[in-house]
Design an enzyme around this catalytic site. Structure first.
Site, short mmCIF file in Angstrom:
data_model
loop_
_atom_site.label_atom_id
_atom_site.label_comp_id
_atom_site.label_asym_id
_atom_site.label_seq_id
_atom_site.Cartn_x
_atom_site.Cartn_y
_atom_site.Cartn_z
N ASP A 149 0.83 -1.19 0.00
CA ASP A 149 0.00 0.00 0.00
C ASP A 149 0.87 1.25 0.00
OD1 ASP A 149 -2.08 -1.75 0.42
OD2 ASP A 149 -1.97 -1.50 2.59
N1 URA Z 1 -0.98 -5.99 3.91
C1 URA Z 1 -1.47 -4.74 3.93
O1 URA Z 1 -2.48 -4.47 4.54
N2 URA Z 1 -0.80 -3.79 3.26
C2 URA Z 1 0.34 -4.03 2.58
O2 URA Z 1 0.90 -3.10 1.99
C3 URA Z 1 0.83 -5.33 2.58
C4 URA Z 1 0.17 -6.30 3.24
#
Ligand code: URA
Length: 242
Positions: free
Chosen positions: A103
């Site tokens: 993310d």
């Molecule tokens: N899980 C998440 O919630 N975000 C990420 O970036 C990776 C794994």
């Protein structure tokens, strides 16, 4: 490919230094001096020389490990002009993809490669590649919350597979969790923690397929060693000889 990119990828100099070399008149294409960094060259057809010496692109694939910064997007180009992880790699080979996503606000290990088959296999659910995260969450998860995270929590699209979860420290306001999962659903760790009532405040991926950050600072990257590449390929079922 643009001439400046060709030189950078061939390892002659950085993109900026390559521009200077080209503008300085030291680069020839098919025997003629070319002073335009943006001039297109056809790989395998045009002969490129720097200071009288022919240069080639390296053969084989490239495997990079980036310490992703907060705020960077894992997308090739953002329509709103926000920074992407690909902006940070110079030179960047065409065809380079990120092996999975993080993310925008997640930091940590991100693998990038132009070896599409390896990327595809590492992301396939059947490979069960291990991803280890450090999460700072709101509040202090109790034993029931931790058990739920370990055994599987119900998300929109179904329950999560068993995970390893350790409580690394906590006070009344927040807690540090180490979470190891083998799936790769969208925003999985954030959704798992939110589902047990402890939303994530900060998230960092500390390993992917056993590869860690070492001394890389946020925004820095390095090439994998041949041994690391071999291990990854074995893990992906692409190489059986050690
Ligand atoms: N899980 C998440 O919630 N975000 C990420 O970036 C990776 C794994």
């Amino acid at each position: 490919m643009r001439l400046n990119r060709f030189l950078a990828r061939a390892g002659v100099a950085s993109r900026r230094k390559s521009d200077e070399l080209i503008l300085g008149g030291t680069v020839r294409v098919n025997g003629e001096i070319v002073a335009e960094p943006g001039r297109t060259v056809v790989i395998g057809e045009d002969r490129v020389e720097v200071g009288g010496r022919q240069v080639w692109l390296p053969e084989g694939f490239e495997y990079l490990l980036l310490h992703k910064q907060r705020g960077c997007l894992v997308t090739r180009r953002d329509t709103h002009g926000r920074p992407t992880v690909f902006d940070q790699i110079d030179p960047l080979r065409p065809g380079t993809v990120a092996v999975g996503r993080l993310d925008q606000d997640t930091t940590g290990v991100l693998l990038l490669t132009d070896d599409g088959e390896l990327a595809f296999r590492l992301l396939h659910p059947s490979r069960q590649v291990e991803k280890r995260y450090e999460a700072l969450v709101e509040g202090k998860p109790d034993a029931t919350d931790l058990l739920a995270l370990r055994q599987g929590v119900e998300l929109e699209e179904g329950p999560t597979a068993p995970a390893q979860v350790r409580l690394r420290g906590a006070d009344e306001r927040e807690a540090r969790l180490e979470i190891c999962i083998h799936e790769g659903r969208k925003r999985q760790v954030r959704r798992m923690c939110a589902a047990v009532g402890h939303p994530v405040k900060r998230l960092k991926r500390v390993t992917f397929a056993g590869l860690g950050l070492g001394r890389l600072k946020p925004g820095q990257w390095r090439r994998l060693t041949p041994g690391e590449v071999r291990t990854l390929r074995i893990r992906a079922g692409l190489d059986t000889q050690r």
